[in-house]
Design an enzyme around this catalytic site. Structure first.
Site, PDB file in Angstrom:
ATOM      1  N   GLU A 193      33.699  55.780  17.334  1.00 61.67           N
ATOM      2  CA  GLU A 193      34.080  54.421  17.666  1.00 61.67           C
ATOM      3  C   GLU A 193      33.690  54.141  19.121  1.00 61.67           C
ATOM      4  O   GLU A 193      33.567  55.063  19.932  1.00 61.67           O
ATOM      5  CB  GLU A 193      35.589  54.255  17.477  1.00 61.67           C
ATOM      6  CG  GLU A 193      35.990  54.234  16.009  1.00 61.67           C
ATOM      7  CD  GLU A 193      35.804  52.873  15.383  1.00 61.67           C
ATOM      8  OE1 GLU A 193      34.649  52.563  15.014  1.00 61.67           O
ATOM      9  OE2 GLU A 193      36.783  52.136  15.247  1.00 61.67           O
TER      10      GLU A 193
ATOM     11  N   HIS B 180      59.783  53.817  37.753  1.00 65.59           N
ATOM     12  CA  HIS B 180      60.916  53.114  38.352  1.00 65.59           C
ATOM     13  C   HIS B 180      61.530  53.870  39.518  1.00 65.59           C
ATOM     14  O   HIS B 180      62.380  53.322  40.206  1.00 65.59           O
ATOM     15  CB  HIS B 180      61.967  52.796  37.287  1.00 65.59           C
ATOM     16  CG  HIS B 180      61.588  51.605  36.469  1.00 65.59           C
ATOM     17  ND1 HIS B 180      60.501  51.601  35.641  1.00 65.59           N
ATOM     18  CD2 HIS B 180      62.133  50.364  36.375  1.00 65.59           C
ATOM     19  CE1 HIS B 180      60.402  50.413  35.058  1.00 65.59           C
ATOM     20  NE2 HIS B 180      61.364  49.644  35.491  1.00 65.59           N
TER      21      HIS B 180
ATOM     22  N   LYS C 154      54.879  36.016  33.904  1.00 67.45           N
ATOM     23  CA  LYS C 154      53.467  36.309  34.138  1.00 67.45           C
ATOM     24  C   LYS C 154      52.913  37.199  33.009  1.00 67.45           C
ATOM     25  O   LYS C 154      51.798  36.978  32.525  1.00 67.45           O
ATOM     26  CB  LYS C 154      53.301  36.999  35.490  1.00 67.45           C
ATOM     27  CG  LYS C 154      51.845  37.174  35.880  1.00 67.45           C
ATOM     28  CD  LYS C 154      51.704  37.468  37.376  1.00 67.45           C
ATOM     29  CE  LYS C 154      50.245  37.542  37.757  1.00 67.45           C
ATOM     30  NZ  LYS C 154      50.037  37.440  39.192  1.00 67.45           N
ATOM     31  N   ASP C 155      53.700  38.202  32.591  1.00 68.50           N
ATOM     32  CA  ASP C 155      53.260  39.065  31.491  1.00 68.50           C
ATOM     33  C   ASP C 155      53.181  38.282  30.190  1.00 68.50           C
ATOM     34  O   ASP C 155      52.311  38.541  29.353  1.00 68.50           O
ATOM     35  CB  ASP C 155      54.213  40.252  31.323  1.00 68.50           C
ATOM     36  CG  ASP C 155      54.004  41.303  32.412  1.00 68.50           C
ATOM     37  OD1 ASP C 155      52.871  41.422  32.901  1.00 68.50           O
ATOM     38  OD2 ASP C 155      54.974  41.994  32.767  1.00 68.50           O
TER      39      ASP C 155
ATOM     40  N   SER D 186      56.896  49.755  41.377  1.00 66.67           N
ATOM     41  CA  SER D 186      55.489  49.459  41.097  1.00 66.67           C
ATOM     42  C   SER D 186      54.663  49.482  42.382  1.00 66.67           C
ATOM     43  O   SER D 186      55.154  49.140  43.456  1.00 66.67           O
ATOM     44  CB  SER D 186      55.376  48.076  40.465  1.00 66.67           C
ATOM     45  OG  SER D 186      56.114  48.031  39.275  1.00 66.67           O
TER      46      SER D 186
END
Lengths: 430, 188
Positions: free
Chosen positions: A291, A219, A247-248, A223
Site C-alpha cells: 500500500e 500532559h 479549532k480541532d 503541549s
C-alpha cells in the site's frame, strides 16, 4: 501534572458530585481535554493532527468491529465474504470503503503528525517519552495495517504476506523456521489468514492503550508549540475547551470532507486493482507493491542489491527496520537546545531541502518497478536518509547559530510581554 | 497474634545468615517463574504448522507422459514445483558452465537424481522474495539463460535452475524427493 493556573473541576449537580466522589472520571476528562488543561495559545493547524489521528483510530475500530461481524477468516471463503459485504450486507459497501480508505487517511494524518514533530523537534526534553511512545504506536499501526491488507485474500494480500514474511527468512540460520512459524505453514494459507485476523482485531486495542500512555505522557510537560519556548505564565495559555475543541472541530470538518470525497467518489483510488483477483499461490502478479503508505520503506528495502559481508537481502531488511528505529534515538541525536525549526536556519534548510525531498523520492521509488534508474535513485535517497539522522542532525546542532527566541509565547503572539521587562528588572534588583 | 516463640522460629537464621523464609521465597518465585515459562510453550508452539498442514507435505507425481523439453507444474506444500524433462541441448548448456563462476556453485549432476539426470525437480519459488518464476509453461519468458525468469525483480535462472543474474541469492531449491519407480516421483 498541570500548570498552577489550570481551572479546577467543580461539579455542580448532585449526580456529578456523586460521580466525582466515587469515580472521578469526569474530572479526568475535564483535566485531559477540557477546560482544566491549559494549552499554549499559539498552536497552528499542524497541531490538529494528534487529535485527528485519535479520531482515525476510533473510526477504524468502529468500522472494523462491524465488518468483523460479516467477514469470514477462512481462506476458502474470505474473498467471497468481502464481496458479500460489498453487495449483500446493508451499507456494507460504505463500511468497507470507510475502513479501507480510513487506513490510508490514518497514515496520512500520522505522517503529518510525525513530520510536525521533526520540524518542531517535539522529541526533545522534556517530551522524549511522548516521542518514544509515538514511534511504538507507529510500528504497531504498520503491523496492524499490513495484517488487515491480507484479510481480503486477493492477489496483493497473498503476495504481500508472502514477501513480507519472506523478509524474516533473511535472518541467518533461524530465518526460515521463523517464517514457517509465523505463517503456520510453508506458504500463506488458512492458518496464516486466521492468525492475521485475530491479531488485526486485537492490535488496535493495544494501540489504543499506548495512545492513552502517549497522551498521559503529553500532559506532564503539556503541549509543545510553534515557538518551542516553554509556557512561562498564564497569559501563554488558553484552556483546551472551548479554544482547541473548537479549532480541532473545524479541522475535523475539513478532514472529513476530504476523507468522504475519497470514500464516495474515489473509493479504490488508493488501493490496487489486483486485490480484486482472488489469491492464487501459483501465479505472481507482475508488479508487487505494498500500500502507498509503505512505499518509502519498501524503497529502502529494495535499495540493497549487492552482497557486502552479509547478503543483500539481509541488508535490505535491516535497513528498512533501522529507518524507523533510528527515530527512537532522535532525542539524543539532535542536541540543539532550540526546538522550533523557525529559529534554526541551518536545520530548517536541511529539513525542507534534504529530508522532505528525500522522503518524496523514496515514496516515488517505492511504488516504481525495481529497475534502473529507480534502484540507483533509491540507493542515493536511502544514503541521504540515514546521513540526515545520524550525521547531519548531530553536526547541525553543534555548529548552527540559532536565531533569537522570543521571551515568551505571549511576546511571540502579541509582540510584547510586560513580564519580559519586569522580570529582568526584578532580577537586577535582587 | 503469633507468639514470640513462633516468630523467632521464622526469623531463626542458620549460621550463614539464611532464613527458612528465604528458601521458601526463592522456591515459590522459581516455581512461578518456571510455570510461567512453561505456559508459554503451548502459546508459542500452536503457531507452528499443525498436523494437517504437515500431513500435506508429500506429493506423488507420475511423469511417464512427460516428453523431452516439457515441464509440469505440480503443487507441494501449497507451493509450485517445476518438473522438467531436460533436452540434451539444455543439459549440455548446464554442463558447459564453469561451476566456480556461479553465485551458488552446484553442478546439474548434484541437482538431479542418479540415473535421472535429465529430470530436474525444483521449487517454483524465487529465492529472492518468493515470487513464482516464469518458464515452466509453454511460451513463457525463460530469461536470458534459458531456464526460469522471475518477473518481480528480474532474477534469471539457467537450464539447471541455478541463479545467474538478478537479486536472488540462491539457486531454485531442489526439494527432497525420490523415484519410487522409473516414472513416479514422490516429493517430500
Amino acid at each position: 501534572m498541570s500548570f498552577p493556573w489550570a481551572k479546577n473541576y467543580e461539579p455542580v449537580n448532585p449526580v456529578m458530585k456523586f460521580m466525582d466522589e466515587k469515580l472521578p472520571l469526569p474530572r479526568l476528562v475535564y483535566n485531559a481535554v477540557g477546560a482544566g488543561y491549559p494549552v499554549p495559545r499559539n498552536l497552528s493547524y499542524w497541531w490538529n493532527f494528534g487529535v485527528l489521528a485519535g479520531i482515525c483510530l476510533v473510526l477504524q475500530i468502529v468500522t472494523g468491529v462491524v465488518l468483523a461481524m460479516h467477514y469470514a477468516a477462512n481462506s476458502g471463503i474470505a474473498f467471497d465474504s468481502v464481496e458479500h459485504i460489498m453487495r449483500d450486507v446493508n451499507w456494507g459497501w460504505l463500511l468497507r470503503y470507510m475502513h479501507a480508505n480510513g487506513a490510508s487517511f490514518f497514515f496520512l494524518v500520522i505522517y503529518i503528525h510525525i513530520f510536525r514533530g521533526f520540524f518542531y523537534s517535539s522529541y526533545k526534553a522534556p517530551r522524549e517519552m511522548i516521542w518514544l511512545l509515538g514511534v511504538v504506536i507507529f510500528l504497531l499501526t504498520m503491523a496492524t495495517a499490513f495484517m488487515g491488507y491480507v484479510l481480503p485474500w486477493g492477489q496483493m494480500s497473498f503476495w504481500g504476506a508472502k514477501v513480507i514474511t519472506g523478509l524474516f527468512s533473511a535472518i541467518p540460520l533461524v530465518g526460515e523456521p521463523i517464517q514457517v512459524w509465523l505463517l503456520g505453514g510453508f506458504a500463506p494459507d488458512n492458518a496464516a489468514l486466521n492468525r492475521f485476523f485475530s491479531l488485526h482485531f486485537m492490535l488496535p486495542f493495544v494501540i489504543l492503550g499506548v495512545v492513552i500512555l502517549h497522551i498521559w505522557a503529553l500532559h506532564i510537560p503539556g503541549s509543545s508549540n510553534p515557538t518551542g519556548v516553554e509556557v512561562k505564565q498564564e497569559s501563554d495559555t488558553v484552556p483546551f475547551h472551548p479554544y482547541y475543541t473548537a479549532k480541532d472541530g473545524f479541522g475535523l470538518g475539513v478532514f472529513l470532507l476530504i476523507y468522504f470525497m475519497y470514500v464516495f467518489f474515489f473509493p479504490n483510488a488508493l488501493g490496487h486493482p489486483d486485490n480484486y483477483i482472488e489469491a492464487n499461490p501459483l501465479s505472481t502478479p507482475a508488479h508487487i507493491v505494498p500500500e502507498w503508505y509503505f512505499y518509502p520503506f519498501y524503497a529502502i528495502l529494495r535499495a540493497f542489491t549487492f552482497d557486502f559481508i552479509i547478503p543483500a537481502k539481509l541488508w535490505g531488511v535491516l535497513a528498512m527496520f533501522s529507518a524507523i528505529l533510528v527515530w527512537f534515538f532522535l532525542p539524543w541525536l539532535d542536541k540543539s537546545p532550540v526546538r522550533s525549526g523557525h529559529y534554526r536556519p541551518m536545520f530548517r534548510k536541511f529539513f525542507w531541502f534534504g529530508l522532505i525531498p528525500c522522503m518524496a523520492v523514496l515514496f516515488y521509488c517505492g511504488g516504481a518497478p525495481a529497475e534502473e534508474p529507480y534502484v540507483m535513485i533509491s540507493q542515493i535517497a536511502t544514503a541521504y536518509y540515514f546521513l540526515h539522522f545520524l550525521v547531519i542532525l548531530p553536526i547541525i546542532s553543534s555548529v548552527e547559530r540559532p536565531e533569537p527566541l522570543p521571551f515568551s509565547i505571549t511576546e511571540a503572539v502579541l509582540g510584547s510581554d510586560d513580564s519580559a521587562v519586569i522580570e529582568p528588572a526584578a532580577k537586577a534588583a535582587e | 497474634m503469633a507468639s514470640t516463640g513462633t516468630a523467632d522460629a521464622h526469623e531463626a537464621a542458620t549460621e550463614d545468615g539464611v532464613r527458612r523464609r528465604d528458601f521458601i521465597e526463592i522456591a515459590a518465585v522459581s516455581a512461578a517463574g518456571v510455570g510461567g515459562l512453561a505456559a508459554l510453550i503451548p502459546l508459542i508452539s500452536q503457531m507452528a504448522p499443525s498436523a494437517d498442514v504437515l500431513a500435506e507435505s508429500s506429493t506423488e507425481l507420475d511423469i511417464s507422459t512427460l516428453e523431452e523439453g516439457q515441464s509440469i507444474k505440480a503443487v507441494f506444500r501449497k507451493q509450485p514445483v517445476f518438473v522438467r524433462h531436460l533436452t540434451p541441448a539444455e543439459i549440455q548448456a548446464a554442463n558447459d558452465v564453469d561451476v566456480s563462476s556461479l553465485r551458488d556453485p552446484q553442478t546439474l549432476e548434484e541437482r538431479t537424481e542418479d540415473g535421472h539426470h535429465n529430470i530436474l525437480v525444483v521449487m517454483g519459488v524465487c529465492t529472492h522474495l518468493g515470487c513464482v518464476p516464469l518458464g515452466a509453461a509453454e511460451g513463457e519468458n525463460k530469461g536470458e539463460y534459458g531456464g526460469y525468469f522471475c518477473p518481480c525483480h528480474g532474477s534469471s535462472y539457467d537450464t539447471a535452475a541455478r541463479i545467474r543474474k538478478g537479486p536472488a541469492p540462491k539457486n531454485l531449491e531442489v526439494p527432497t524427493y525420490e523415484f519410487t519407480t522409473d516414472t513416479t516421483i514422490v516429493i517430500g
